[in-house]
Enzyme design. Structure first.
Site, PDB file in Angstrom:
ATOM      1  N   CYS A  19       0.769  -1.161  -0.182  1.00  0.00           N
ATOM      2  CA  CYS A  19      -0.135   0.054   0.022  1.00  0.00           C
ATOM      3  C   CYS A  19       0.970   1.153   0.006  1.00  0.00           C
ATOM      4  O   CYS A  19       2.243   1.138  -0.303  1.00  0.00           O
ATOM      5  CB  CYS A  19      -0.967  -0.067   1.140  1.00  0.00           C
ATOM      6  SG  CYS A  19      -0.289   0.051   2.771  1.00  0.00           S
ATOM      7  N   CYS A  22      -1.226   0.672   7.521  1.00  0.00           N
ATOM      8  CA  CYS A  22      -2.880   0.410   7.430  1.00  0.00           C
ATOM      9  C   CYS A  22      -2.944  -0.874   6.791  1.00  0.00           C
ATOM     10  O   CYS A  22      -3.323  -1.811   7.413  1.00  0.00           O
ATOM     11  CB  CYS A  22      -3.536   1.798   7.196  1.00  0.00           C
ATOM     12  SG  CYS A  22      -3.416   3.252   8.164  1.00  0.00           S
ATOM     13  N   ARG A  23      -3.432  -0.547   5.412  1.00  0.00           N
ATOM     14  CA  ARG A  23      -3.953  -1.578   4.681  1.00  0.00           C
ATOM     15  C   ARG A  23      -3.211  -2.694   4.344  1.00  0.00           C
ATOM     16  O   ARG A  23      -3.537  -4.041   4.669  1.00  0.00           O
ATOM     17  CB  ARG A  23      -4.502  -1.039   3.109  1.00  0.00           C
ATOM     18  CG  ARG A  23      -5.342   0.045   3.300  1.00  0.00           C
ATOM     19  CD  ARG A  23      -5.525   0.912   2.019  1.00  0.00           C
ATOM     20  NE  ARG A  23      -4.382   1.636   1.776  1.00  0.00           N
ATOM     21  CZ  ARG A  23      -4.335   2.247   0.731  1.00  0.00           C
ATOM     22  NH1 ARG A  23      -5.182   2.240  -0.390  1.00  0.00           N
ATOM     23  NH2 ARG A  23      -3.105   3.086   0.828  1.00  0.00           N
ATOM     24  N   SER A  24      -1.713  -2.723   4.071  1.00  0.00           N
ATOM     25  CA  SER A  24      -1.024  -3.872   3.667  1.00  0.00           C
ATOM     26  C   SER A  24      -0.597  -4.602   4.947  1.00  0.00           C
ATOM     27  O   SER A  24      -0.644  -5.718   4.837  1.00  0.00           O
ATOM     28  CB  SER A  24       0.317  -3.644   2.902  1.00  0.00           C
ATOM     29  OG  SER A  24       1.085  -2.749   3.405  1.00  0.00           O
ATOM     30  N   ASP A  30      -7.886   4.105   0.914  1.00  0.00           N
ATOM     31  CA  ASP A  30      -6.995   4.318   2.087  1.00  0.00           C
ATOM     32  C   ASP A  30      -7.946   4.805   3.154  1.00  0.00           C
ATOM     33  O   ASP A  30      -8.755   5.869   3.021  1.00  0.00           O
ATOM     34  CB  ASP A  30      -6.090   5.529   1.299  1.00  0.00           C
ATOM     35  CG  ASP A  30      -5.060   6.032   2.220  1.00  0.00           C
ATOM     36  OD1 ASP A  30      -5.088   5.952   3.533  1.00  0.00           O
ATOM     37  OD2 ASP A  30      -4.175   6.836   1.790  1.00  0.00           O
ATOM     38  N   ASN A  59       2.144   1.565   4.486  1.00  0.00           N
ATOM     39  CA  ASN A  59       2.751   0.088   4.949  1.00  0.00           C
ATOM     40  C   ASN A  59       2.388   0.277   6.741  1.00  0.00           C
ATOM     41  O   ASN A  59       3.190  -0.141   7.046  1.00  0.00           O
ATOM     42  CB  ASN A  59       3.940  -0.246   4.877  1.00  0.00           C
ATOM     43  CG  ASN A  59       4.503  -1.545   5.277  1.00  0.00           C
ATOM     44  OD1 ASN A  59       5.347  -1.905   5.784  1.00  0.00           O
ATOM     45  ND2 ASN A  59       3.339  -2.386   5.180  1.00  0.00           N
TER      46      ASN A  59
HETATM   47  P1  4NP Z   1      -1.860   2.987   3.952  1.00  0.00           P
HETATM   48  O1  4NP Z   1      -2.164   4.256   4.689  1.00  0.00           O
HETATM   49  O2  4NP Z   1      -1.225   3.186   2.722  1.00  0.00           O
HETATM   50  O3  4NP Z   1      -3.058   1.981   3.871  1.00  0.00           O
HETATM   51  O4  4NP Z   1      -0.637   2.491   5.094  1.00  0.00           O
HETATM   52  C1  4NP Z   1      -1.703   5.396   4.611  1.00  0.00           C
HETATM   53  C2  4NP Z   1      -0.591   5.732   5.878  1.00  0.00           C
HETATM   54  C3  4NP Z   1      -0.121   6.937   6.002  1.00  0.00           C
HETATM   55  C4  4NP Z   1      -0.468   7.907   4.907  1.00  0.00           C
HETATM   56  C5  4NP Z   1      -1.413   7.600   3.925  1.00  0.00           C
HETATM   57  C6  4NP Z   1      -1.929   6.281   3.856  1.00  0.00           C
HETATM   58  N1  4NP Z   1       0.461   9.027   4.947  1.00  0.00           N
HETATM   59  O5  4NP Z   1       0.029   9.718   4.179  1.00  0.00           O
HETATM   60  O6  4NP Z   1       1.240   9.147   5.982  1.00  0.00           O
END
Ligand code: 4NP
Length: 160
Positions: free
Chosen positions: A11, A16-18, A128, A14
């Site tokens: 994702c 939340c989703r992955s 996201d 790294n």
């Molecule tokens: P992820 O979510 O891609 O599912 O881990 C996010 C975590 C952090 C951010 C964006 C998406 N960020 O902008 O910091």
């Protein structure tokens, strides 16, 4: 025994989703007795959160469904596309970003959108959840639980 099948979830951050995908998939693989035949990891296309545990909101939502998320964030590397058998991305931006690592366009067939493996949800991407509310994290887990069953079937068919 032959080398394990190597699966990487990707994702943006790294956190939340992955990592949640990694936790859901690992739980399924362990339940099916395949833990020593499948290696599961996750990574982010961005590097802002390297070394961190998953986001506390994601950890709590996952814990409530029985998944312990304890991986540490890392950023995708050039070698990941060579080293993993299947790379599952959460959204179309992740797909665009990871393709920039595939300099000679030789790994396209092993990079797939996670939602291709869902059978109960029609969503094309795992959205996201980072800037949204609690229900976003629940939707992520709903999609992951659906798709990981499809991923399991796919891996079973690929195992020797
Ligand atoms: P992820 O979510 O891609 O599912 O881990 C996010 C975590 C952090 C951010 C964006 C998406 N960020 O902008 O910091």
């Amino acid at each position: 025994m032959s080398a394990p099948f190597r699966l990487l979830f990707v994702c943006l951050g790294n956190i939340c989703r992955s990592p949640a995908a990694e936790g859901v998939m690992r739980s399924l693989i362990e339940r099916e007795g395949l833990a020593d035949r499948v290696t599961i990891r996750s990574a982010g296309t961005g590097g802002w959160h390297v070394g961190k545990l998953p986001d506390q909101r994601m950890r709590t939502a996952a814990q409530n469904r029985g998944y312990d998320l304890s991986s540490r964030a890392r950023q995708v590397t050039q070698n990941d596309l060579r080293d993993y058998d299947l790379v599952l991305v959460m959204d179309n931006q992740n797909m665009r970003d990871i393709r920039t690592y595939d300099l000679s366009s030789q790994f396209g067939s092993k990079i797939r959108l996670f939602c291709e493996f869902c059978s109960h949800h029609k969503d094309r991407e795992v959205p996201d959840p980072y800037y949204g509310g609690e229900q976003g994290f629940e939707l992520v887990l709903d999609l992951l639980e659906d798709g990981c069953r499809g991923v399991l079937a796919h891996i079973r068919s690929a195992l020797p």
